[in-house]
Motif scaffolding. Structure first.
Motif, PDB file in Angstrom:
ATOM      1  N   SER A 124       0.756  -1.207   0.259  1.00  0.00           N
ATOM      2  CA  SER A 124      -0.011  -0.128   0.111  1.00  0.00           C
ATOM      3  C   SER A 124       0.752   1.101   0.041  1.00  0.00           C
ATOM      4  O   SER A 124       0.301   2.378  -0.429  1.00  0.00           O
ATOM      5  N   SER A 140      -6.412  -1.970   0.220  1.00  0.00           N
ATOM      6  CA  SER A 140      -7.194  -0.838   0.147  1.00  0.00           C
ATOM      7  C   SER A 140      -7.581  -0.194   1.139  1.00  0.00           C
ATOM      8  O   SER A 140      -7.862   0.974   1.515  1.00  0.00           O
ATOM      9  N   LEU A 141      -7.767  -1.107   2.380  1.00  0.00           N
ATOM     10  CA  LEU A 141      -7.776  -0.681   3.694  1.00  0.00           C
ATOM     11  C   LEU A 141      -6.759   0.311   4.116  1.00  0.00           C
ATOM     12  O   LEU A 141      -6.903   1.306   4.768  1.00  0.00           O
ATOM     13  N   GLU A 143      -4.710   2.125   2.471  1.00  0.00           N
ATOM     14  CA  GLU A 143      -4.786   3.247   1.701  1.00  0.00           C
ATOM     15  C   GLU A 143      -5.727   4.105   2.097  1.00  0.00           C
ATOM     16  O   GLU A 143      -5.371   5.418   2.347  1.00  0.00           O
ATOM     17  N   LYS A 144      -6.845   3.573   3.013  1.00  0.00           N
ATOM     18  CA  LYS A 144      -8.021   4.424   3.431  1.00  0.00           C
ATOM     19  C   LYS A 144      -7.539   5.252   4.849  1.00  0.00           C
ATOM     20  O   LYS A 144      -8.119   6.031   5.232  1.00  0.00           O
ATOM     21  N   GLY A 145      -6.478   4.571   5.323  1.00  0.00           N
ATOM     22  CA  GLY A 145      -5.995   5.398   6.326  1.00  0.00           C
ATOM     23  C   GLY A 145      -6.525   4.570   8.010  1.00  0.00           C
ATOM     24  O   GLY A 145      -7.333   3.804   7.900  1.00  0.00           O
ATOM     25  N   LYS A 148     -10.317   4.706   8.901  1.00  0.00           N
ATOM     26  CA  LYS A 148     -11.138   3.602   8.345  1.00  0.00           C
ATOM     27  C   LYS A 148     -10.840   2.330   8.973  1.00  0.00           C
ATOM     28  O   LYS A 148     -12.083   1.609   9.263  1.00  0.00           O
ATOM     29  N   LYS A 152     -13.844  -0.174  11.085  1.00  0.00           N
ATOM     30  CA  LYS A 152     -13.989  -1.483  10.893  1.00  0.00           C
ATOM     31  C   LYS A 152     -13.834  -2.437  11.786  1.00  0.00           C
ATOM     32  O   LYS A 152     -14.596  -3.342  12.144  1.00  0.00           O
TER      33      LYS A 152
END
Length: 206
Positions: A124, A140-141, A143-145, A148, A152
């Motif tokens: 990432s 992807s997680l 990347e969202k920081g 996020k 989750k």
């Protein structure tokens, strides 16, 4: 305990040395009755050295002692499994074990999963053209920081609580797995691993 030191003509039996915490095998040595008795009386693992032809306490020169925790005898009464707390590296060559392996804590599949998550985190951090079209959910997680990822974990924790009040064991275990998975991701995002949490629990036990 009836240890059979007579099976070999030299009166020696093998002693397998295992780290009590990591469960890794550190070395193999040999003991006679005197070495075993000395180990028990000093709480420091002592062998009979076949090269020096005398008793030899591991660490007597280096200070890297093997502090005795417990021992067990095998089904044939001629091999010892000795659990220890090592002080420093075990091998005389300066490595943690005599097989040149790291003496780190391993949780089996969980450790494998942690390693995969770490690899995804590293992916990432690369530019998109270096990722070779990797569409990983974990990437992807990351990347969202952190917000996020933490969100989750919260969502999965709520799902676990909901399923804990129901009677569907499959759903409860599935949501528990999701919670653990996302928590491992959160730990990596914060720069930690499960073993760091385990160490906190160990300190609380003391």
């Amino acid at each position: 305990m009836n240890i059979d030191f007579t099976k070999n003509t030299n009166g020696l039996i093998p002693a397998i040395i295992q780290d009590v915490e990591t469960k890794n095998v550190l070395m193999l040595g040999y003991m006679n009755q005197e070495a075993f008795d000395t180990t028990l009386s000093t709480n420091k693992v002592t062998f009979f050295s076949r090269t020096k032809n005398r008793l030899w306490t591991k660490g007597e020169e280096s200070g890297n002692f093997l502090n005795l925790v417990s021992f067990a005898l095998d089904c044939d009464n001629d091999t010892l499994l000795i659990q220890v707390k090592p002080v420093g590296p075990t091998c005389h060559k300066g490595t943690a074990t005599c097989w040149n392996q790291n003496n780190s804590q391993n949780y089996g599949f969980i450790t494998k999963l942690e390693n995969t998550i770490r690899e995804r985190k590293e992916l990432s951090e690369l530019s998109s053209d270096l990722r070779q079209n990797n569409n990983s959910y974990v990437v992807s997680l990351f990347e969202k920081g952190i917000n996020k990822i933490a969100q989750k974990v919260g969502e999965e924790a709520v799902e676990v609580v909901i399923e804990a009040k129901d009677s569907n064991d499959d759903l409860f275990l599935s949501e528990s797995a999701d919670l653990l998975f996302h928590y491992l991701i959160l730990l990596q995002a914060k720069g930690y691993q499960l073993n760091d949490v385990v160490n906190v629990l160990k300190n609380r036990e003391k």
